[in-house]
Design a protein around this motif. Structure first.
Motif, PDB file in Angstrom:
ATOM      1  N   ASN A 164      25.718 -19.499  82.815  1.00  0.00           N
ATOM      2  CA  ASN A 164      26.889 -20.177  82.263  1.00  0.00           C
ATOM      3  C   ASN A 164      27.908 -20.545  83.358  1.00  0.00           C
ATOM      4  O   ASN A 164      28.535 -21.595  83.308  1.00  0.00           O
ATOM      5  CB  ASN A 164      27.509 -19.209  81.247  1.00  0.00           C
ATOM      6  N   SER A 165      28.034 -19.679  84.348  1.00  0.00           N
ATOM      7  CA  SER A 165      29.027 -19.922  85.403  1.00  0.00           C
ATOM      8  C   SER A 165      28.613 -21.078  86.313  1.00  0.00           C
ATOM      9  O   SER A 165      29.419 -21.547  87.114  1.00  0.00           O
ATOM     10  CB  SER A 165      29.255 -18.654  86.227  1.00  0.00           C
ATOM     11  N   GLY A 166      27.374 -21.537  86.193  1.00  0.00           N
ATOM     12  CA  GLY A 166      26.914 -22.650  87.030  1.00  0.00           C
ATOM     13  C   GLY A 166      26.788 -23.964  86.286  1.00  0.00           C
ATOM     14  O   GLY A 166      26.360 -24.977  86.852  1.00  0.00           O
ATOM     15  N   HIS A 167      27.177 -23.984  85.006  1.00  0.00           N
ATOM     16  CA  HIS A 167      27.029 -25.228  84.230  1.00  0.00           C
ATOM     17  C   HIS A 167      27.828 -26.379  84.828  1.00  0.00           C
ATOM     18  O   HIS A 167      27.418 -27.528  84.785  1.00  0.00           O
ATOM     19  CB  HIS A 167      27.462 -25.017  82.775  1.00  0.00           C
ATOM     20  N   LEU A 168      28.997 -26.053  85.373  1.00  0.00           N
ATOM     21  CA  LEU A 168      29.846 -27.146  85.886  1.00  0.00           C
ATOM     22  C   LEU A 168      29.274 -27.795  87.143  1.00  0.00           C
ATOM     23  O   LEU A 168      29.773 -28.832  87.596  1.00  0.00           O
ATOM     24  CB  LEU A 168      31.289 -26.673  86.101  1.00  0.00           C
ATOM     25  N   THR A 169      28.196 -27.226  87.697  1.00  0.00           N
ATOM     26  CA  THR A 169      27.560 -27.886  88.848  1.00  0.00           C
ATOM     27  C   THR A 169      26.912 -29.208  88.434  1.00  0.00           C
ATOM     28  O   THR A 169      26.664 -30.055  89.280  1.00  0.00           O
ATOM     29  CB  THR A 169      26.484 -26.978  89.496  1.00  0.00           C
TER      30      THR A 169
ATOM     31  N   VAL B 295      35.977 -33.180  84.528  1.00  0.00           N
ATOM     32  CA  VAL B 295      36.326 -33.306  85.941  1.00  0.00           C
ATOM     33  C   VAL B 295      37.631 -34.095  86.030  1.00  0.00           C
ATOM     34  O   VAL B 295      38.049 -34.742  85.058  1.00  0.00           O
ATOM     35  CB  VAL B 295      35.220 -34.012  86.756  1.00  0.00           C
ATOM     36  N   GLY B 296      38.282 -34.004  87.176  1.00  0.00           N
ATOM     37  CA  GLY B 296      39.530 -34.737  87.344  1.00  0.00           C
ATOM     38  C   GLY B 296      39.999 -34.632  88.782  1.00  0.00           C
ATOM     39  O   GLY B 296      39.397 -33.910  89.581  1.00  0.00           O
ATOM     40  N   PRO B 297      41.091 -35.320  89.090  1.00  0.00           N
ATOM     41  CA  PRO B 297      41.590 -35.299  90.472  1.00  0.00           C
ATOM     42  C   PRO B 297      42.165 -33.939  90.876  1.00  0.00           C
ATOM     43  O   PRO B 297      42.280 -33.671  92.071  1.00  0.00           O
ATOM     44  CB  PRO B 297      42.678 -36.381  90.479  1.00  0.00           C
ATOM     45  N   SER B 298      42.504 -33.084  89.907  1.00  0.00           N
ATOM     46  CA  SER B 298      42.975 -31.733  90.223  1.00  0.00           C
ATOM     47  C   SER B 298      42.428 -30.771  89.181  1.00  0.00           C
ATOM     48  O   SER B 298      42.016 -31.197  88.089  1.00  0.00           O
ATOM     49  CB  SER B 298      44.508 -31.687  90.197  1.00  0.00           C
ATOM     50  N   VAL B 299      42.458 -29.464  89.514  1.00  0.00           N
ATOM     51  CA  VAL B 299      42.004 -28.455  88.550  1.00  0.00           C
ATOM     52  C   VAL B 299      42.867 -28.505  87.287  1.00  0.00           C
ATOM     53  O   VAL B 299      42.350 -28.394  86.163  1.00  0.00           O
ATOM     54  CB  VAL B 299      42.050 -27.045  89.188  1.00  0.00           C
ATOM     55  N   ASP B 300      44.185 -28.696  87.462  1.00  0.00           N
ATOM     56  CA  ASP B 300      45.082 -28.701  86.300  1.00  0.00           C
ATOM     57  C   ASP B 300      44.738 -29.841  85.335  1.00  0.00           C
ATOM     58  O   ASP B 300      44.724 -29.655  84.119  1.00  0.00           O
ATOM     59  CB  ASP B 300      46.541 -28.803  86.747  1.00  0.00           C
ATOM     60  N   ILE B 301      44.457 -31.001  85.892  1.00  0.00           N
ATOM     61  CA  ILE B 301      44.102 -32.133  85.029  1.00  0.00           C
ATOM     62  C   ILE B 301      42.749 -31.881  84.362  1.00  0.00           C
ATOM     63  O   ILE B 301      42.583 -32.100  83.163  1.00  0.00           O
ATOM     64  CB  ILE B 301      44.113 -33.463  85.828  1.00  0.00           C
ATOM     65  N   ALA B 302      41.799 -31.367  85.134  1.00  0.00           N
ATOM     66  CA  ALA B 302      40.474 -31.092  84.563  1.00  0.00           C
ATOM     67  C   ALA B 302      40.586 -30.037  83.452  1.00  0.00           C
ATOM     68  O   ALA B 302      39.957 -30.166  82.390  1.00  0.00           O
ATOM     69  CB  ALA B 302      39.513 -30.620  85.656  1.00  0.00           C
ATOM     70  N   ARG B 303      41.410 -29.002  83.667  1.00  0.00           N
ATOM     71  CA  ARG B 303      41.568 -27.950  82.653  1.00  0.00           C
ATOM     72  C   ARG B 303      42.197 -28.508  81.385  1.00  0.00           C
ATOM     73  O   ARG B 303      41.774 -28.195  80.274  1.00  0.00           O
ATOM     74  CB  ARG B 303      42.418 -26.806  83.191  1.00  0.00           C
TER      75      ARG B 303
ATOM     76  N   PRO C 118      37.124 -31.406  91.389  1.00  0.00           N
ATOM     77  CA  PRO C 118      37.454 -30.250  90.563  1.00  0.00           C
ATOM     78  C   PRO C 118      36.805 -30.372  89.183  1.00  0.00           C
ATOM     79  O   PRO C 118      36.766 -31.461  88.602  1.00  0.00           O
ATOM     80  CB  PRO C 118      38.983 -30.307  90.470  1.00  0.00           C
ATOM     81  N   ALA C 119      36.291 -29.251  88.687  1.00  0.00           N
ATOM     82  CA  ALA C 119      35.570 -29.259  87.409  1.00  0.00           C
ATOM     83  C   ALA C 119      35.920 -28.008  86.613  1.00  0.00           C
ATOM     84  O   ALA C 119      36.089 -26.929  87.179  1.00  0.00           O
ATOM     85  CB  ALA C 119      34.063 -29.323  87.671  1.00  0.00           C
ATOM     86  N   VAL C 120      36.025 -28.186  85.298  1.00  0.00           N
ATOM     87  CA  VAL C 120      36.343 -27.068  84.406  1.00  0.00           C
ATOM     88  C   VAL C 120      35.401 -27.111  83.210  1.00  0.00           C
ATOM     89  O   VAL C 120      35.246 -28.150  82.569  1.00  0.00           O
ATOM     90  CB  VAL C 120      37.815 -27.137  83.928  1.00  0.00           C
ATOM     91  N   MET C 121      34.755 -25.966  82.921  1.00  0.00           N
ATOM     92  CA  MET C 121      33.789 -25.871  81.829  1.00  0.00           C
ATOM     93  C   MET C 121      34.364 -25.025  80.698  1.00  0.00           C
ATOM     94  O   MET C 121      35.018 -24.015  80.954  1.00  0.00           O
ATOM     95  CB  MET C 121      32.514 -25.222  82.361  1.00  0.00           C
ATOM     96  N   ALA C 122      34.140 -25.456  79.472  1.00  0.00           N
ATOM     97  CA  ALA C 122      34.501 -24.646  78.302  1.00  0.00           C
ATOM     98  C   ALA C 122      33.296 -24.591  77.373  1.00  0.00           C
ATOM     99  O   ALA C 122      32.567 -25.592  77.228  1.00  0.00           O
ATOM    100  CB  ALA C 122      35.695 -25.256  77.572  1.00  0.00           C
ATOM    101  N   ASN C 123      33.072 -23.435  76.776  1.00  0.00           N
ATOM    102  CA  ASN C 123      31.987 -23.323  75.803  1.00  0.00           C
ATOM    103  C   ASN C 123      32.389 -23.992  74.495  1.00  0.00           C
ATOM    104  O   ASN C 123      33.562 -23.986  74.117  1.00  0.00           O
ATOM    105  CB  ASN C 123      31.661 -21.854  75.537  1.00  0.00           C
TER     106      ASN C 123
ATOM    107  N   VAL D 107      38.259 -38.213  75.359  1.00  0.00           N
ATOM    108  CA  VAL D 107      38.950 -37.534  76.466  1.00  0.00           C
ATOM    109  C   VAL D 107      38.305 -37.953  77.789  1.00  0.00           C
ATOM    110  O   VAL D 107      37.091 -37.840  77.945  1.00  0.00           O
ATOM    111  CB  VAL D 107      38.888 -35.997  76.305  1.00  0.00           C
ATOM    112  N   PRO D 108      39.095 -38.464  78.744  1.00  0.00           N
ATOM    113  CA  PRO D 108      38.490 -38.948  79.997  1.00  0.00           C
ATOM    114  C   PRO D 108      37.858 -37.825  80.825  1.00  0.00           C
ATOM    115  O   PRO D 108      38.253 -36.668  80.722  1.00  0.00           O
ATOM    116  CB  PRO D 108      39.676 -39.573  80.748  1.00  0.00           C
ATOM    117  N   GLY D 109      36.877 -38.195  81.621  1.00  0.00           N
ATOM    118  CA  GLY D 109      36.294 -37.269  82.592  1.00  0.00           C
ATOM    119  C   GLY D 109      35.465 -36.159  81.995  1.00  0.00           C
ATOM    120  O   GLY D 109      35.125 -35.197  82.688  1.00  0.00           O
ATOM    121  N   THR D 110      35.125 -36.267  80.706  1.00  0.00           N
ATOM    122  CA  THR D 110      34.532 -35.121  80.026  1.00  0.00           C
ATOM    123  C   THR D 110      33.105 -35.413  79.556  1.00  0.00           C
ATOM    124  O   THR D 110      32.848 -36.467  78.972  1.00  0.00           O
ATOM    125  CB  THR D 110      35.415 -34.730  78.822  1.00  0.00           C
ATOM    126  N   SER D 111      32.194 -34.481  79.828  1.00  0.00           N
ATOM    127  CA  SER D 111      30.793 -34.610  79.413  1.00  0.00           C
ATOM    128  C   SER D 111      30.449 -33.508  78.427  1.00  0.00           C
ATOM    129  O   SER D 111      30.843 -32.358  78.618  1.00  0.00           O
ATOM    130  CB  SER D 111      29.869 -34.485  80.625  1.00  0.00           C
TER     131      SER D 111
END
Ligand code: ADP
Length: 386
Positions: free
Chosen positions: A278-283, A364-372, A312-317, A339-343
């Motif tokens: 799960n911790s590698g999904h954002l790859t 994904v996004g230009p910063s972690v905060d935006i991606a989150r 920067p990438a942020v994953m949520a279940n 929502v932009p940048g989201t798969s």
């Protein structure tokens, strides 16, 4: 490597387990046209579509696994409960297993895993081993085992069952019986995951460390974030430790290494998983090469792919909503999909249950905060109902 595995009928990977992790390996295998067959007990398994061959059968049964993998170029797992004796037989027939049977045997038991870290001089929290809950209770009563501690069942624990913080005597009443460990309660500042790939030549490649962000009240991982907020120096230490762990196991394929960074700035190994994690999904969206492609590359004896983070990438279940059980319906797609940048990754499980992992999303996004923020917006918009 003798011949290309691409579009080559002589090359076939045998995958034990046909859940969501297998499905994501399968997607990469399809993209690169590498042959893959899958074994899973459920006719509804997420891998039922798309595998060259899907065999319904029990991966915990030795004969079933040995027979299933005959003629395969390599064996991969996507779940740890597969039959380790079968892997040993396949290895003796010259079929390499990712992970090897000796690694799987250690990892299948949390006691053996802890003892392994101690033997190899890998930093891990202090612990004591008990044959059963009766011995543990006696040790607590005599004062030989002090409170608080984290109780972990040696074998058979899954998804939160089998791990419990014991703060007072009354907490002992609910523990499931069996061989177990009592671990010192670590003063955790940050939980970090590092996925490492190791090939047959003993070379390794680590993905960038990811940080688990916990929900402020629910005590559950809410987001997996990369890059972590820790300093580059601390993250280099995390990568170096994860590589040491993977080398100590002399494993093949992926090893997801879960680490604790303590309030005192010390690194401890918590546990490992010898498979995609799960911790590698954002790859998939964050890196040039995903953990799933990297696994296939090691299975087919190909060079490692580039593991660098591209953005920067942020994953949520995506989990089943509370109060719903039954045939699944995804509501709120209209908003979530904008929502932009989201798969979105939908695992293909027919039935939902409260908190069941039904999929995940990566923003994904230009910063972690935006991606989150994007990950939170998309996750909140999507409701998994029945
Ligand atoms: P599981 O196999 O259920 O994932 P883990 O060993 O990863 O079990 O533990 C689950 C969580 O419990 C960890 O992510 C961490 O937050 C917490 N935890 C585990 N061990 C300790 C410990 N020794 N001290 C403090 N917290 C711990």
């Amino acid at each position: 490597m003798a011949q290309s595995p691409f579009s080559n009928p002589a090359v076939q990977v045998a995958m034990l387990g046909g859940g969501q992790l297998g499905k994501m390996v399968l997607a990469e295998a399809r993209r690169m046209d590498i042959g893959l067959r899958v074994l899973d007990p459920s006719a509804d398994a997420p891998c039922r579509l798309g595998a060259q061959t899907f065999v319904q059968g029990d991966f915990r049964d030795c004969d079933t696994v040995v027979q299933f993998a005959q003629g395969a170029s390599a064996v991969a797992i996507e779940i740890e409960t597969v039959n380790a004796d079968a892997l040993e037989i396949l290895e003796s027939q010259g079929i390499p297993c990712f992970p090897p049977s000796h690694v799987l045997r250690i990892i299948q038991n949390k006691i053996a895993q802890k003892n392994f870290y101690a033997e190899k001089g890998l930093p891990t929290s202090a612990y004591a081993e008990y044959r059963n809950v009766k011995d543990l209770k006696e040790a607590v009563a005599s004062g030989a085992q002090s409170l608080p501690f984290v109780w972990k069942l040696g074998q058979g624990g899954y998804d939160g069952f089998g791990v419990q913080v014991v703060r007072e005597d009354s907490d002992l009443a609910t523990l499931q019986d069996g061989g177990c460990i009592a671990e010192a309660l670590v003063d955790i500042a940050t939980e970090i995951g590092v996925v490492v790939a190791r090939n047959r030549q003993g070379e390794s490649a680590a993905f960038p460390p990811v940080e688990m962000e916990f929900h402020p009240t629910a005590n559950q991982v809410e987001f997996v974030v990369c890059p972590s907020h820790l300093t580059p120096g601390a993250l280099d230490e995390a990568m170096a430790l994860a590589l040491r762990v993977s080398d100590a196991f002399e494993t093949l394929g992926l090893l997801a290494v879960e680490l604790f960074y303590t309030q005192q700035g010390e690194w401890l190994v918590n546990e490992v998983a010898p498979r995609p994690h799960n911790s590698g999904h954002l790859t998939i969206e964050g890196c040039a090469t995903s953990q799933f492609e990297q696994l296939l590359r090691t299975l087919c004896d190909l060079p490692f792919g580039d593991t660098q983070l591209r953005q920067p990438a942020v994953m949520a279940n995506i989990v089943g909503a509370e109060g719903f059980s039954g045939p699944v319906i995804y509501a709120g797609m209209d908003k979530a999909l904008r929502v932009p940048g989201t798969s979105f990754h939908i695992y293909g499980k027919a039935q939902t249950r409260p908190f069941r992992k039904m999929g995940h999303l990566t923003a994904v996004g230009p910063s972690v905060d935006i991606a989150r923020q994007r990950a939170a917006d998309a996750r909140d918009a999507l409701v998994v109902k029945a």
